[in-house]
Write an enzyme that holds these catalytic residues in place. Sequence first.
Site, PDB file in Angstrom:
ATOM      1  N   GLY A 242      44.681   2.025  15.091  1.00 24.86           N
ATOM      2  CA  GLY A 242      43.447   2.264  14.328  1.00 24.86           C
ATOM      3  C   GLY A 242      42.384   2.736  15.308  1.00 24.86           C
TER       4      GLY A 242
ATOM      5  N   VAL B  58      35.909   0.095  15.204  1.00 24.50           N
ATOM      6  CA  VAL B  58      36.259  -1.053  16.047  1.00 24.50           C
ATOM      7  C   VAL B  58      37.294  -0.629  17.089  1.00 24.50           C
ATOM      8  CG1 VAL B  58      37.239  -3.379  16.107  1.00 24.50           C
ATOM      9  CG2 VAL B  58      35.784  -2.709  14.190  1.00 24.50           C
TER      10      VAL B  58
ATOM     11  N   ARG C 118      38.389  -7.192  -4.346  1.00 26.84           N
ATOM     12  CA  ARG C 118      38.837  -7.783  -3.087  1.00 26.84           C
ATOM     13  C   ARG C 118      40.364  -7.884  -3.040  1.00 26.84           C
ATOM     14  NH1 ARG C 118      35.305 -10.584   0.442  1.00 26.84           N
ATOM     15  NH2 ARG C 118      33.237 -10.543  -0.445  1.00 26.84           N
TER      16      ARG C 118
ATOM     17  N   ASN D  38      40.685  -6.911   8.363  1.00 28.44           N
ATOM     18  CA  ASN D  38      40.318  -7.898   7.338  1.00 28.44           C
ATOM     19  C   ASN D  38      41.111  -7.710   6.044  1.00 28.44           C
ATOM     20  OD1 ASN D  38      38.364  -9.628   8.428  1.00 28.44           O
ATOM     21  ND2 ASN D  38      36.834  -8.000   8.365  1.00 28.44           N
TER      22      ASN D  38
ATOM     23  N   HIS E 282      37.901 -16.644   8.521  1.00 25.06           N
ATOM     24  CA  HIS E 282      36.837 -15.655   8.759  1.00 25.06           C
ATOM     25  C   HIS E 282      36.282 -15.257   7.410  1.00 25.06           C
ATOM     26  CE1 HIS E 282      34.656 -12.560  10.765  1.00 25.06           C
ATOM     27  NE2 HIS E 282      35.335 -11.570  10.248  1.00 25.06           N
TER      28      HIS E 282
END
Length: 308
Positions: free
Chosen positions: A9, A13, A88, A120, A175
Amino acid sequence: MRSKITVVGAGFVGSTLVQRLAERDYADVVMFDIVPNMPQGKALDMLQAGPVLGYDSLVTGTNDYADTANSDVVVVTSGFPRKPGMSRDDLLKKNQEIIAQVTEQVVKYSPNTIMIMVTNPLDAMAHVALHVSGFPRERVLGMAGVLDTARFRTFIAQEVGASVRDVQAYVLGGHGDTMVPLSRMCTVAGVPIAQLIPAERIEQIVQRTRDGGAEIVKLLGNGSAYFAPSASALQMVDSIILDKKMILPSAIYLKGEYGINDLFVGVPAQLGAKGLEKVIEVELSEQEQAALHKSAGAVKELVNVMGM
Ligand SMILES: NC(=O)c1ccc[n+]([C@@H]2O[C@H](COP(=O)([O-])OP(=O)(O)OC[C@H]3O[C@@H](n4cnc5c(N)ncnc54)[C@H](O)[C@@H]3O)[C@@H](O)[C@H]2O)c1
């Protein structure tokens, strides 16, 4: 021989992490993404910063997993952000697919690697990686606690006007909204914060820590945090590659510790050359233990939705 680190990725990030790793100058770094040419372009750009910043790390961008072969550590940041109209659970299932595919390829080319998950929902994605890889839990870790703790430490340092280096803290749990900042154990140069900050103000800081990611998402308008998340993943890689044996709050697949079984939950963990070297069991108050179990329950719900 230099160590080899792959980052899957090459988004915000991932690419920021690769740049930070290159600057550490202790490993060669491979950046993988499915978008053609993009990781190659970013890698070339980073290589050309080497002469200015003084690093010799070889940074390679690729769309071919063969280039990731024999990595010592693989950090996984690939995934989709939530799009308008997506629930979600939709996002959960979409990223579950991605992480399963990515893990199969990572394992094929680097069967002895240590995986650090970032995508996530973090604890659920670590669960997918552990089960698809078949790795022992020592080699599949999740990054969240270092970041959540860094947010907490930042706010405490601002509140008392201290150096962030003097603020010690732990944020445990999943988290998400149910994370558990252990304010009782937070100190500034050894002084408990209860002696420095009024209780109701600590509560506000705890809440701001819980909302730390959302506060940044709202400000950015498009996308989510990446400077502090990449720095946090870097610290975990440091501890493993340099065998520093730091105790870092990490998402770990628990096997009875804290009374929790078969779920990834954030706990203090010693990280070294073998990956997870030890889960540190801190004595928790009844209230803290209950909050941790509630947080584990939220992770369990996601695991159930994924049908795992
Ligand atoms: N754990 C944490 O504390 C934490 C903190 C910040 C962000 N995150 C998560 O990290 C992830 C990345 O965030 P970002 O801001 O870099 O997102 P981003 O959209 O900038 O980057 C994601 C990258 O993944 C790539 N990708 C998609 N599918 C892929 C696949 N199958 N194989 C390889 N690459 C693929 C995309 O092309 C993109 O470049 C998100 O899931 C985000 O929620 C976690």
